[in-house]
Scaffold this active site. Structure first.
Site, mmCIF file in Angstrom:
data_model
loop_
_atom_site.group_PDB
_atom_site.id
_atom_site.type_symbol
_atom_site.label_atom_id
_atom_site.label_comp_id
_atom_site.label_asym_id
_atom_site.label_seq_id
_atom_site.Cartn_x
_atom_site.Cartn_y
_atom_site.Cartn_z
ATOM 1 N N LEU A 158 18.569 -45.749 -32.331
ATOM 2 C CA LEU A 158 18.059 -47.338 -32.008
ATOM 3 C C LEU A 158 18.925 -47.860 -30.803
ATOM 4 C CD1 LEU A 158 18.154 -48.520 -35.676
ATOM 5 C CD2 LEU A 158 16.049 -48.448 -34.371
ATOM 6 N N MET A 159 20.224 -47.323 -30.833
ATOM 7 C CA MET A 159 21.129 -47.986 -29.589
ATOM 8 C C MET A 159 20.707 -47.461 -28.392
ATOM 9 S SD MET A 159 24.755 -47.737 -31.747
ATOM 10 C CE MET A 159 25.764 -48.342 -30.102
ATOM 11 N N LYS A 179 25.151 -57.870 -35.575
ATOM 12 C CA LYS A 179 24.695 -58.353 -34.410
ATOM 13 C C LYS A 179 23.705 -57.737 -33.969
ATOM 14 C CE LYS A 179 26.125 -58.994 -29.634
ATOM 15 N NZ LYS A 179 27.167 -59.044 -28.377
ATOM 16 N N ASP A 223 21.308 -57.667 -23.722
ATOM 17 C CA ASP A 223 22.024 -58.890 -23.357
ATOM 18 C C ASP A 223 22.293 -58.724 -21.880
ATOM 19 O OD1 ASP A 223 23.801 -60.647 -23.198
ATOM 20 O OD2 ASP A 223 25.586 -59.638 -24.087
ATOM 21 N N SER A 254 25.201 -67.164 -17.587
ATOM 22 C CA SER A 254 26.502 -66.383 -17.238
ATOM 23 C C SER A 254 26.357 -64.876 -17.156
ATOM 24 C CB SER A 254 27.646 -66.687 -18.389
ATOM 25 O OG SER A 254 27.823 -68.086 -18.827
ATOM 26 N N LYS A 293 25.823 -60.967 -16.424
ATOM 27 C CA LYS A 293 26.718 -59.908 -16.200
ATOM 28 C C LYS A 293 26.536 -59.400 -14.888
ATOM 29 C CE LYS A 293 26.494 -58.448 -21.098
ATOM 30 N NZ LYS A 293 27.942 -58.443 -21.473
ATOM 31 N N ARG A 312 21.481 -52.321 -23.772
ATOM 32 C CA ARG A 312 20.334 -52.056 -24.779
ATOM 33 C C ARG A 312 21.015 -51.600 -26.033
ATOM 34 N NH1 ARG A 312 21.110 -47.791 -21.656
ATOM 35 N NH2 ARG A 312 21.480 -45.448 -22.823
ATOM 36 N N ASP A 326 27.424 -65.582 -22.295
ATOM 37 C CA ASP A 326 27.421 -64.465 -22.614
ATOM 38 C C ASP A 326 28.514 -63.943 -23.780
ATOM 39 O OD1 ASP A 326 27.262 -61.338 -22.199
ATOM 40 O OD2 ASP A 326 28.852 -61.182 -20.656
ATOM 41 N N GLU A 345 27.504 -64.695 -26.798
ATOM 42 C CA GLU A 345 26.212 -64.968 -27.575
ATOM 43 C C GLU A 345 26.425 -64.446 -28.767
ATOM 44 O OE1 GLU A 345 25.247 -61.017 -26.919
ATOM 45 O OE2 GLU A 345 26.252 -62.574 -25.574
ATOM 46 N N ARG A 392 28.535 -64.146 -31.091
ATOM 47 C CA ARG A 392 29.383 -65.000 -32.408
ATOM 48 C C ARG A 392 28.348 -65.999 -32.476
ATOM 49 N NH1 ARG A 392 34.349 -65.601 -28.353
ATOM 50 N NH2 ARG A 392 33.463 -63.662 -27.449
#
Length: 486
Positions: free
Chosen positions: A168-169, A247, A252, A257, A259, A268, A329, A331, A333
């Site tokens: 998945l990762m 999470k 991301d 902001s 990256k 991913r 970035d 996000e 949390r």
């Protein structure tokens, strides 16, 4: 093919000391294996191999792997069981050599710990090559001999759980979107009658007043999903569950902001928390663990667009607290804040969340261990003891009031989503932020940013996304289920 283990002798020039399976095979070939090992160079060191061909008609190729010292047990300095780690590493390298020889099936010496041997084989052979035309030949590992088949099967199940998280990762973000992630997990759990999966749409998220989560999701064209899994393995469906929260940012970019572009493709895997907790539940179901587990995964992308959060915006979380978004970035949390509030609906025995939350965690511990922030020494002890067995280590980090002040001292809202001293103690201020959404007395936050990927640090994982610490979460759940049984 056949993989056999051999221990290091106490004295360098001593004769090779085989495992019982190695001894049996040596007798089968009239002592030829021992003879060949003694004449073809110095004794085998830990993790090193020798290949022999033509020794036996059933096994045209035999790989002998060095297991290190015979009675290696728990190493207090290293915080893991060294014997188990040696077996995992040795078996992985042996199986890969069989794969390089393009042999489709390998029998594996249990090496005195069939679970560790199975984990080494199944983790060591895994590689994400779904999208390549040219693939490495598939190899099926099997247990050599009839003893320890239960331990072997358990090891296969543990390793397949971690491999699911790795899959998945590693998959590209256009292949694993929030909805596709949820559907993939649902499909994995379809065959279990004691599992219910709810794929909650954006409209449901809005009715739950998860304003922090929605504020992150609104920057992307991909709609958010709140994945909720109920595994009811306990004696009663009313038994207090263990609640896992992960999470699930499937990509991301950092949002407004933004990256740096270098290395952004690795983002991913920013849903590593969701991948590991959901894979742990799939594994718990496969093992039929006698406890109830609930899995919660807020899934979305964090993208820059005309609708995205802007630095300085204020959003409202599910529990009514307002949050100043000083860095878009930070996000993860925001998603977790709402999911943690929701987790309190279930009268949990414990709430454990996992997240690739902060680069600061990677700076602090690198890939040696997952950082654990917890308000419960009972919970910490269970996680720590589980990690010694799995070799996928955890390390306790501070949850001081010192850090809380840095997120609650905020000009426009109840909280800022970054500490006021910016980079200082970034993993700790992130944990302090999450603590503001927790009232449960047994809660742990696992920051897995440092263990997200593997270069060459874990010898039985190939380069790529690591799926850590899935096996530790499974072992932890197994220990908790024994606790409730006794």
């Amino acid at each position: 093919g056949l993989v056999l283990g051999v221990y290091s002798s106490e004295k360098d020039e001593g004769a090779a000391q085989f495992t019982s399976a190695g001894d049996a095979f040596d007798r089968l070939v009239s002592g030829k294996l021992r003879e060949l090992l003694s004449v073809c160079g110095p004794p085998l060191k830990k993790g090193k191999t020798r290949i022999f061909h033509g020794l036996h008609q059933d096994f045209p190729s035999v790989v002998v792997v060095g297991l290190g010292k015979k009675n290696a047990g728990v190493n207090d300095q290293e915080n893991w069981n060294e014997g188990k780690e040696n077996i995992r590493a040795a078996v992985a390298v042996g199986c890969r050599q069989i794969q390089d020889l393009e042999i489709p099936c390998v029998e594996v010496d249990p090496c005195g710990d069939a679970q560790a041997a199975a984990e080494g084989a199944v983790l060591g052979l895994h590689e994400y090559n779904e999208l390549k035309q040219k693939k490495k030949p598939a190899v099926t590992p099997q247990l050599h001999g009839r003893a320890e088949s239960e331990g072997w099967q358990k090891g296969v199940t543990y390793a397949e759980g971690q491999n699911l998280a790795r899959y998945l990762m590693e998959a590209p973000a256009n292949y694993i979107t929030p909805i596709k992630f949820a559907e993939h997990i649902e499909q994995k759990l379809r065959s279990f009658s004691n599992v219910k999966v709810h794929i909650r749409p954006e409209s449901w998220i809005a009715t739950q007043q998860m304003g922090a989560f929605l504020s992150v999701a609104k920057g992307s064209a991909e709609p958010p999903i709140f994945l909720e899994i109920h595994y009811l393995g306990g004696a009663s469906t009313n038994d207090s569950p263990l609640v896992f929260v992960g999470k699930g940012v499937t990509f991301d970019s950092g949002g407004i902001s933004l990256k740096p572009s270098s290395g952004m493709d690795a983002m991913r895997a920013d849903m590593g928390g969701a991948a590991t907790v959901c894979s742990a539940i799939v594994t718990a179901a496969a093992l039929n663990l006698p406890l109830n587990i609930i899995g919660l995964a807020p899934l979305c992308e964090n993208m820059p667009s005309g609708k995205a959060n802007k630095p300085g915006d204020v959003v409202r979380a599910k529990n009514g607290k307002t949050i100043q978004v000083d860095n878009t970035d930070a996000e993860g949390r925001l998603l977790l804040a709402d999911a943690l509030c929701y987790a309190h609906n279930f009268n949990a025995r414990a709430i454990v969340n996992a997240a690739t939350l902060t680069g600061a965690m990677d700076v602090a511990l690198g890939s040696a261990a997952t950082g654990v922030f917890t308000n419960s020494s009972w919970l910490w002890t269970h996680l720590y003891e589980a990690s010694i067995l799995t070799g996928d280590r955890v390390w306790r980090m501070p949850l001081f009031e010192h850090y809380t002040k840095q997120v609650t001292d905020c000009p426009l809202a109840d909280l800022s989503n970054i500490g006021k001293y910016s980079r200082a103690g970034g993993a700790c201020t992130a944990a302090a932020f999450l603590k503001e959404f927790v009232t449960a007395s047994h809660w742990a936050h696992l920051d897995i940013a440092g263990v997200m990927s593997n270069k060459d640090e874990v010898p039985y994982l190939r380069k790529g996304m690591a799926g850590r610490p899935t096996r530790t979460l499974v072992e932890f759940a197994a220990r908790l289920s024994q606790d409730s049984h006794n």
